[in-house]
Design a protein around this motif. Structure first.
Motif, PDB file in Angstrom:
ATOM      1  N   ALA A  18      68.961  46.185 -18.493  1.00 20.62           N
ATOM      2  CA  ALA A  18      68.996  47.178 -17.420  1.00 20.62           C
ATOM      3  C   ALA A  18      69.168  48.585 -17.963  1.00 20.62           C
ATOM      4  O   ALA A  18      68.573  49.527 -17.444  1.00 20.62           O
ATOM      5  CB  ALA A  18      70.122  46.849 -16.449  1.00 20.62           C
ATOM      6  N   TYR A  46      68.014  44.413  -8.396  1.00 20.18           N
ATOM      7  CA  TYR A  46      67.448  45.717  -8.046  1.00 20.18           C
ATOM      8  C   TYR A  46      67.525  45.912  -6.541  1.00 20.18           C
ATOM      9  O   TYR A  46      67.096  45.062  -5.769  1.00 20.18           O
ATOM     10  CB  TYR A  46      65.993  45.809  -8.509  1.00 20.18           C
ATOM     11  N   SER A  56      70.685  40.697 -13.026  1.00 17.36           N
ATOM     12  CA  SER A  56      70.520  42.110 -12.719  1.00 17.36           C
ATOM     13  C   SER A  56      69.750  42.209 -11.401  1.00 17.36           C
ATOM     14  O   SER A  56      68.641  41.706 -11.290  1.00 17.36           O
ATOM     15  CB  SER A  56      69.753  42.809 -13.836  1.00 17.36           C
ATOM     16  N   ARG A  77      65.558  54.912 -11.698  1.00 16.54           N
ATOM     17  CA  ARG A  77      66.395  53.713 -11.715  1.00 16.54           C
ATOM     18  C   ARG A  77      67.802  54.094 -12.176  1.00 16.54           C
ATOM     19  O   ARG A  77      67.974  54.611 -13.271  1.00 16.54           O
ATOM     20  CB  ARG A  77      65.815  52.658 -12.662  1.00 16.54           C
ATOM     21  N   VAL A  86      70.736  49.329  -9.728  1.00 18.57           N
ATOM     22  CA  VAL A  86      70.704  48.079 -10.485  1.00 18.57           C
ATOM     23  C   VAL A  86      72.135  47.634 -10.781  1.00 18.57           C
ATOM     24  O   VAL A  86      72.879  48.336 -11.458  1.00 18.57           O
ATOM     25  CB  VAL A  86      69.938  48.244 -11.820  1.00 18.57           C
TER      26      VAL A  86
END
Length: 436
Positions: free
Chosen positions: A253, A214, A212, A176, A227
């Motif tokens: 995040a 994704y 946030s 991520r 993100v």
């Protein structure tokens, strides 16, 4: 990771409770009401579970004081962003109109609330806590933040209420990359440039992105989540502390990311808000890539200017200076692909492993040439070192006869030598000195 906000009127002991739960002294504690005018962010661990805590300023409803107005804004933001609210009241002063006004707002928030009755130093006072049932927020929990009495039961209840908190529905095992930065630094623009579509709303108004978001990126041999963490409310709808909102949104995040791409506006340079987010990244031991965005708007772009800009960034972020800096433009797409390549390499650095024999072969001669300074006539001898397996970030242990005499400057020396000999750019590392 779950987020818990501590709210309440002034001088009920919120900062004392924050310090107790985080086992720190970061929040200033004073008898004077209104001492906390800014938020504090920390972590609490209980029974193997960890969650984040935000301490807010004292909440005063219907006040004309300009500081109290700003405090109230921060508290409202905290309650909107949190998974759970600890509403602290004072058993010594009893139920007040302020408490009832705050409770009215919390009941409308529709999120779990625990009424924490503080300053209950005597068990006889527990009977007096019954009046707080009038708040309509469930059973009050009596504690003493100063002595720690009752805080264990409070933490048990917090974990019970947080057990249903779920992470965003993203697939596990995929890296991520969190794009973070202050408002209007170009976070959504660069993600749109990456994925080649206008999925994220981009405007000149600071605070367009609310949540946030994704985005799965699976192109050119890359596979990871991007993100966008702007998370600022639309300015035309709410007047509030936008910078605080961006930090609140970024906390989640950053905690759930592997690599943080910190966006800096080239036209404004590095500012206090950038440092706030950088400190969040450091505190959570996340890997870092710094992107100086809007480089197309800079007229003078010679090597001297670039070097000066780089040095200014590293000086502000010292002592951690081993991270890549990329000068890019989301609008012209200048060097944006290099951002992804660098972020991927930094992620791989995070998982790097150094063989024990090679580590000793390189580090022991360096230690022998530059040993730790003697303390009180005693000499520290380091004879062996190794990398600890299966850790989130590279962790190295050096075994010494007198580990207590090895100070922080020598630890930094060891860290710098490790970085010189192995590719760990952008990645935080731990160095521990243990008894031989």
């Amino acid at each position: 990771m779950a987020l818990v906000a501590i709210v309440g009127r002034p001088n009920v002991g919120k900062s004392t409770l924050f310090n107790r739960l985080t086992k720190s002294r970061k929040a200033i504690v004073s008898e004077q009401a209104g001492t906390t005018r800014d938020r504090q962010y920390g972590k609490c661990e209980w029974n193997g579970k960890e969650f984040s805590i935000v301490d807010t300023g004292g909440w005063v409803v219907k006040s004309d004081d300009i500081f109290e107005e700003e405090i109230r804004k921060q508290v409202v933001i905290a309650t909107e962003e949190a998974d759970l609210v600890l509403f602290v009241v004072d058993i010594a002063t009893g139920l007040t109109d302020w408490d009832e006004d705050v409770a009215l707002i919390l009941r409308r928030a529709k999120l779990p609330v625990v009424v924490v009755v503080n300053k209950a130093d005597d068990f006889d006072q527990y009977y007096e806590a019954a009046e707080f049932y009038k708040l309509g927020l469930g059973d009050p929990v009596c504690i003493s933040a100063a002595t720690g009495s009752g805080t264990g039961d409070l933490l048990d209840l917090v974990l019970e209420k947080l057990k249903d908190t779920k992470d965003e529905g993203v697939e596990e095992g995929i890296p991520r990359f969190a794009v973070v930065g202050r408002p209007n630094a170009g976070k959504s623009s660069i993600i749109n440039a990456f994925i080649g579509e206008e999925r994220h709303i981009v405007t000149e108004i600071a605070g367009t992105t609310r949540d946030s978001i994704y985005t799965r990126y699976d192109k050119f041999g890359f596979d990871f989540y991007l993100v966008d963490t702007a998370g600022i409310r639309r300015k035309n709808k709410v007047t509030e502390d936008l910078e605080f909102y961006s930090v609140m949104r970024s906390i989640r995040a950053i905690e759930n990311s592997d690599v943080c791409i910190l966006m800096i506006d080239a036209t404004r340079g590095i500012e206090a808000q950038d440092m706030n987010i950088f400190q969040l990244i450091q505190r959570n031991n996340k890997s870092l890539v710094v992107v100086v965005n809007k480089w197309d708007l800079v007229e003078d772009k010679d090597q001297v200017v670039i070097k000066t800009f780089e040095n200014a960034i590293r000086e502000r972020m010292a002592p951690f200076t081993d991270f890549p800096i990329i000068f890019a433009s989301a609008i012209t797409k200048q060097r944006i692909f290099r951002v992804l390549e660098t972020a991927k390499q930094v992620y791989l650095n995070r998982t790097a492993r150094v063989g024990t024999s090679k580590l000793n072969e390189v580090m022991l001669p360096l230690i022998e040439a530059y040993p730790p300074p003697s303390v009180k006539g005693k000499y520290v001898k380091i004879k062996y070192c190794m990398q600890v397996p299966d850790t989130q970030i590279p962790t190295f242990v050096f075994y010494a006869n007198l580990p207590q005499y090895v100070k922080e400057p020598y630890r930094r020396f060891l860290e710098n030598k490790i970085r010189e000999n192995w590719q760990l750019t952008g990645c935080p590392i731990n160095v521990f000195i243990r008894q031989k």
